[in-house]
Design an enzyme around this catalytic site. Structure first.
Site, PDB file in Angstrom:
ATOM      1  N   CYS A 278      10.086   1.287   2.132  1.00  0.00           N
ATOM      2  CA  CYS A 278      10.894   0.088   2.395  1.00  0.00           C
ATOM      3  C   CYS A 278      12.339   0.485   2.669  1.00  0.00           C
ATOM      4  CB  CYS A 278      10.805  -0.871   1.221  1.00  0.00           C
ATOM      5  SG  CYS A 278      11.123  -0.094  -0.362  1.00  0.00           S
TER       6      CYS A 278
ATOM      7  N   THR B  15       3.932  -0.170 -11.130  1.00  0.00           N
ATOM      8  CA  THR B  15       4.590   0.173 -12.403  1.00  0.00           C
ATOM      9  C   THR B  15       5.959  -0.485 -12.527  1.00  0.00           C
ATOM     10  OG1 THR B  15       3.386   2.244 -12.539  1.00  0.00           O
ATOM     11  CG2 THR B  15       5.433   2.119 -13.785  1.00  0.00           C
TER      12      THR B  15
ATOM     13  N   TRP C  63       0.803  -1.224   0.000  1.00  0.00           N
ATOM     14  CA  TRP C  63       0.000   0.000   0.000  1.00  0.00           C
ATOM     15  C   TRP C  63       0.839   1.278   0.000  1.00  0.00           C
ATOM     16  CZ3 TRP C  63       1.871   2.298   4.250  1.00  0.00           C
ATOM     17  CH2 TRP C  63       2.347   1.465   5.266  1.00  0.00           C
TER      18      TRP C  63
ATOM     19  N   LEU D 163       0.932   2.922  -6.871  1.00  0.00           N
ATOM     20  CA  LEU D 163       1.043   2.956  -8.330  1.00  0.00           C
ATOM     21  C   LEU D 163       2.491   2.776  -8.789  1.00  0.00           C
ATOM     22  CD1 LEU D 163      -1.466   3.207  -9.925  1.00  0.00           C
ATOM     23  CD2 LEU D 163      -0.958   5.596 -10.359  1.00  0.00           C
ATOM     24  N   LEU D 164       3.403   3.305  -8.036  1.00  0.00           N
ATOM     25  CA  LEU D 164       4.817   3.203  -8.426  1.00  0.00           C
ATOM     26  C   LEU D 164       5.290   1.753  -8.394  1.00  0.00           C
ATOM     27  CD1 LEU D 164       7.321   4.930  -9.148  1.00  0.00           C
ATOM     28  CD2 LEU D 164       8.000   4.701  -6.773  1.00  0.00           C
TER      29      LEU D 164
ATOM     30  N   GLN E 121       7.143   5.073   6.170  1.00  0.00           N
ATOM     31  CA  GLN E 121       6.550   3.875   5.543  1.00  0.00           C
ATOM     32  C   GLN E 121       7.147   3.654   4.150  1.00  0.00           C
ATOM     33  OE1 GLN E 121       2.029   4.003   7.069  1.00  0.00           O
ATOM     34  NE2 GLN E 121       2.705   5.856   6.102  1.00  0.00           N
TER      35      GLN E 121
ATOM     36  N   LYS F 127      -2.731  -7.677  -8.144  1.00  0.00           N
ATOM     37  CA  LYS F 127      -3.544  -7.750  -6.917  1.00  0.00           C
ATOM     38  C   LYS F 127      -2.988  -6.655  -5.998  1.00  0.00           C
ATOM     39  CE  LYS F 127      -4.175  -8.889  -3.034  1.00  0.00           C
ATOM     40  NZ  LYS F 127      -4.409  -7.871  -1.996  1.00  0.00           N
TER      41      LYS F 127
ATOM     42  N   GLU G 214      11.970  -4.349  11.630  1.00  0.00           N
ATOM     43  CA  GLU G 214      11.549  -3.262  10.754  1.00  0.00           C
ATOM     44  C   GLU G 214      10.448  -2.477  11.455  1.00  0.00           C
ATOM     45  OE1 GLU G 214       9.215  -4.120   7.114  1.00  0.00           O
ATOM     46  OE2 GLU G 214      10.402  -2.569   6.143  1.00  0.00           O
TER      47      GLU G 214
ATOM     48  N   GLU H  29      10.378  -8.414  -3.318  1.00  0.00           N
ATOM     49  CA  GLU H  29      10.907  -7.136  -2.811  1.00  0.00           C
ATOM     50  C   GLU H  29      10.317  -6.975  -1.419  1.00  0.00           C
ATOM     51  OE1 GLU H  29      13.028  -5.120  -4.214  1.00  0.00           O
ATOM     52  OE2 GLU H  29      13.089  -5.947  -6.225  1.00  0.00           O
ATOM     53  N   LEU H  30      11.150  -7.142  -0.390  1.00  0.00           N
ATOM     54  CA  LEU H  30      10.605  -7.306   0.965  1.00  0.00           C
ATOM     55  C   LEU H  30      11.021  -6.178   1.905  1.00  0.00           C
ATOM     56  CD1 LEU H  30      11.213 -11.169   1.098  1.00  0.00           C
ATOM     57  CD2 LEU H  30       9.213  -9.925   0.266  1.00  0.00           C
TER      58      LEU H  30
HETATM   59  P1  NAD Z   1       1.938  -7.240   3.155  1.00  0.00           P
HETATM   60  O1  NAD Z   1       2.941  -8.328   3.034  1.00  0.00           O
HETATM   61  O2  NAD Z   1       1.040  -7.260   4.325  1.00  0.00           O
HETATM   62  O3  NAD Z   1       0.984  -7.208   1.869  1.00  0.00           O
HETATM   63  C1  NAD Z   1       1.479  -7.040   0.565  1.00  0.00           C
HETATM   64  C2  NAD Z   1       0.497  -7.623  -0.433  1.00  0.00           C
HETATM   65  O4  NAD Z   1       0.444  -9.037  -0.265  1.00  0.00           O
HETATM   66  C3  NAD Z   1      -0.941  -7.132  -0.282  1.00  0.00           C
HETATM   67  O5  NAD Z   1      -1.488  -6.925  -1.563  1.00  0.00           O
HETATM   68  C4  NAD Z   1      -1.627  -8.296   0.420  1.00  0.00           C
HETATM   69  O6  NAD Z   1      -3.014  -8.360   0.192  1.00  0.00           O
HETATM   70  C5  NAD Z   1      -0.918  -9.466  -0.227  1.00  0.00           C
HETATM   71  N1  NAD Z   1      -0.968 -10.720   0.518  1.00  0.00           N
HETATM   72  C6  NAD Z   1      -1.059 -10.905   1.853  1.00  0.00           C
HETATM   73  N2  NAD Z   1      -1.077 -12.226   2.161  1.00  0.00           N
HETATM   74  C7  NAD Z   1      -0.979 -12.890   0.973  1.00  0.00           C
HETATM   75  C8  NAD Z   1      -0.932 -14.276   0.610  1.00  0.00           C
HETATM   76  N3  NAD Z   1      -0.990 -15.242   1.515  1.00  0.00           N
HETATM   77  N4  NAD Z   1      -0.841 -14.594  -0.694  1.00  0.00           N
HETATM   78  C9  NAD Z   1      -0.762 -13.631  -1.638  1.00  0.00           C
HETATM   79  N5  NAD Z   1      -0.813 -12.303  -1.360  1.00  0.00           N
HETATM   80  C10 NAD Z   1      -0.913 -11.936  -0.059  1.00  0.00           C
HETATM   81  O7  NAD Z   1       2.773  -5.878   3.075  1.00  0.00           O
HETATM   82  P2  NAD Z   1       2.244  -4.386   3.275  1.00  0.00           P
HETATM   83  O8  NAD Z   1       1.912  -4.199   4.725  1.00  0.00           O
HETATM   84  O9  NAD Z   1       1.203  -4.079   2.263  1.00  0.00           O
HETATM   85  O10 NAD Z   1       3.548  -3.550   2.913  1.00  0.00           O
HETATM   86  C11 NAD Z   1       4.524  -3.199   3.841  1.00  0.00           C
HETATM   87  C12 NAD Z   1       5.751  -4.046   3.680  1.00  0.00           C
HETATM   88  O11 NAD Z   1       6.208  -3.992   2.331  1.00  0.00           O
HETATM   89  C13 NAD Z   1       6.932  -3.577   4.508  1.00  0.00           C
HETATM   90  O12 NAD Z   1       7.565  -4.682   5.106  1.00  0.00           O
HETATM   91  C14 NAD Z   1       7.864  -2.931   3.484  1.00  0.00           C
HETATM   92  O13 NAD Z   1       9.214  -2.903   3.869  1.00  0.00           O
HETATM   93  C15 NAD Z   1       7.612  -3.771   2.289  1.00  0.00           C
HETATM   94  N6  NAD Z   1       7.978  -3.066   1.065  1.00  0.00           N
HETATM   95  C16 NAD Z   1       9.074  -3.489   0.374  1.00  0.00           C
HETATM   96  C17 NAD Z   1       9.475  -2.817  -0.766  1.00  0.00           C
HETATM   97  C18 NAD Z   1      10.677  -3.241  -1.559  1.00  0.00           C
HETATM   98  O14 NAD Z   1      10.822  -2.812  -2.694  1.00  0.00           O
HETATM   99  N7  NAD Z   1      11.563  -4.069  -1.028  1.00  0.00           N
HETATM  100  C19 NAD Z   1       8.743  -1.707  -1.208  1.00  0.00           C
HETATM  101  C20 NAD Z   1       7.633  -1.313  -0.471  1.00  0.00           C
HETATM  102  C21 NAD Z   1       7.249  -2.016   0.666  1.00  0.00           C
END
Ligand code: NAD
Length: 502
Positions: A288, A164, A156, A160-161, A286, A180, A385, A254-255
């Site tokens: 990453c 993309t 979230w 959009l970025l 917020q 998704k 984190e 990307e985590l």
């Molecule tokens: P999240 O893991 O809770 O959710 C991400 C996406 O995964 C959502 O669309 C969610 O609905 C989906 N999802 C959840 N459970 C799933 C499953 N079992 N199967 C398939 N899809 C599932 O993450 P978040 O809270 O939306 O985002 C925050 C996290 O993202 C932070 O840890 C941040 O560091 C990381 N992040 C990483 C990068 C990067 O480029 N490394 C960039 C942005 C955010």
């Protein structure tokens, strides 16, 4: 309570170029974090909808993958133009769905357009290489082919970025895509699909809305899915990798991160403090690659803190739609609760707070920007984190100590240093394990350069040519000009030496 969008965009998901409701008829609410009010209701997709979207993407694949590169490029440039045309609407939606100030979300949409322009060009310019053949009368070459149907699961924070970063290279490489988006910020992704419905061929770009377990997991597991590209938390990424491994599907992850920002004792501390403030609190922390741990040489620690604290106290919070706002709200109540819990655990560990550590007295999921000191190095703020506006300032003895602390988490996404010493900068860049290393300019991305994480921060790279190759498989083609019998075929006749392959 309003349940309509602020403009003409329809609150529906997009499959095969058409706006559709969920098969079950179920919906879910998207809540505006700055007001805590519902402002849209979207389809709550299920496994049935996942299959429909995958079938639409699979049906569109043969035509799209065989579309000549120049034609794909023209279409992707048209996508970029459409995004620019609808920049204000898209940016407003992002701000409302996840809270970031409009000045940042306008920038996000422009950046998306730039990335479509970039991949439109590099996608058609590089499709393989020729290889020196083993024998006369032969040609060997490689072709980079699309994987097929790509499932893109996004978070979230930059809706959009980050979509993309996946969709533009995936489409440029000839794949079709099912997105998704996060259930917390799906509106801009749906709006993008609507805007692009008359630019991209139907079925090339699909968006299904809903929850991870209900529609994300079925998308990952379905046999029509050839590749999964995921950005989100390490916990979800691990779950997706395990699930995909059962079907031996390719996965990009990307985590999360806990990026260090090192401040040495040889720099202008006014500049370093401003940079640390921005890199820590941009998008309320917020990001990453937010600077999530500020490591300061002990010889300048007190002076640095004295400069940083007033900058943090001066940050202006408010509804991101308004003017003069530096920080919006946190994305959701659950996310704010999580940050608050981390602060309370840090307090119990002995941390002291120089700013914030409290909610402001206003509606919306706000949390005051918070600086912590005296945090144990094995404590919550130094090892986990923290995806919110809370940052520890950690005293380090020297560069060796800073590098040890920097490497002391399971993460390896990004890292930054402020120094005038080339030797210190280069040593840190070599010894810190991170996918990106910034010297004197934290968090500045370049879409022509790769982005991704080491260690538990991810697998694979996005952006740059690497980000295009992530969506292509290499095929080696071996061509013998003539149809002729080869001496090394059966029957073997070792006595004559005729069977030698080369
Ligand atoms: P999240 O893991 O809770 O959710 C991400 C996406 O995964 C959502 O669309 C969610 O609905 C989906 N999802 C959840 N459970 C799933 C499953 N079992 N199967 C398939 N899809 C599932 O993450 P978040 O809270 O939306 O985002 C925050 C996290 O993202 C932070 O840890 C941040 O560091 C990381 N992040 C990483 C990068 C990067 O480029 N490394 C960039 C942005 C955010």
């Amino acid at each position: 309570m309003s349940t309509t969008l602020p403009d003409t965009l329809r609150p529906l998901m997009w499959i095969g170029g058409s706006a559709v409701a969920a098969s079950s008829g179920q919906t879910f609410e998207v809540v505006e974090p700055a007001t805590e009010e519902v402002f849209a209701v979207l389809p709550r997709a299920s496994a049935e909808d996942a299959v429909k979207a995958l079938e639409a993407a699979a049906a569109a694949l043969p035509e799209w993958r065989s579309t000549p590169g120049i034609e794909k490029a023209i279409i992707l440039h048209a996508v970029a133009a459409k995004l620019r045309e609808h920049k204000d609407r898209l940016a407003t939606l992002i701000t409302r769905e996840m809270g970031r100030p409009l000045v940042e979300t306008l920038d996000e949409v422009e950046w998306c357009a730039l990335i479509f322009d970039y991949y439109a060009e590099i996608g058609r310019g590089d499709v393989g290489r020729t290889v020196s053949p083993g024998q006369r009368g032969q040609l060997n070459y490689t072709v980079k082919e699309p994987y097929g149907v790509v499932v893109a699961i996004t978070p979230w924070n930059y809706p959009l970025l980050l979509l993309t970063w996946k969709a533009a290279p995936a489409l440029a490489a000839g794949n079709t895509v099912v997105v998704k988006p996060s259930e917390m910020s799906p509106l801009s992704s749906c709006a993008m699909a609507e805007i692009l419905a008359d630019v991209l061929p139907g079925g090339t770009f699909n968006v299904v809305t809903g929850f991870g377990a209900e529609v994300g997991a079925p998308l990952v597991e379905h046999p029509l899915t050839n590749l999964i590209t995921f950005t989100g938390s390490t916990a979800t990424g691990r779950r997706i990798a395990v699930s995909a491994a059962q079907y031996l599907k390719t996965v990009h992850l990307e985590l999360g991160g806990s990026d260090p920002l090192i401040v040495c004792d040889d720099v202008d501390l006014d500049v370093a403090a401003r940079a640390a403030c921005w890199a820590s609190f941009l998008n309320n922390g917020q990001v990453c690659t937010s600077a999530k741990r500020i490591l300061v040489f002990e010889s300048v620690y007190d002076e640095f803190i004295a400069k940083l604290v007033p900058l943090v106290k001066a940050l202006r919070q408010g509804n991101g739609l308004g003017p003069d706002v530096d920080l919006g709200p946190i994305v959701s109540k659950a996310q704010r609760d999580q940050v608050e819990k981390q602060v309370e655990r840090a307090r119990a560990e002995g941390a002291k707070f120089l700013t914030g550590a409290a909610r402001p007295d206003r509606k919306g999921w706000f949390y005051e920007p918070t600086l912590a000191v005296d945090c144990p190095r094995d404590g919550v703020l130094c090892t986990e984190e923290v995806f919110g506006p809370v940052r520890p300032v950690i005293k380090v003895k020297d560069l060796a100590d800073a590098i040890a602390v920097a490497n002391g988490t399971p993460f390896g996404l990004g890292a930054s240093i402020f120094t005038n010493s080339l030797e210190r900068a280069m040593r840190a860049s070599e010894e810190i394990r991170s996918g990106t290393f910034w010297i004197n300019d934290p968090l500045t991305d370049n879409h022509a350069a790769p982005f991704g994480g080491m260690k538990e921060s991810g697998l694979g790279r996005e952006l740059g040519p690497e980000g295009l190759d992530a969506f292509r498989e290499t095929k080696h083609v071996h061509l013998n000009y003539a149809v002729e019998h080869k001496g090394y075929w059966f029957p073997y006749d070792w006595g004559t030496g005729r069977n030698k392959i080369s």
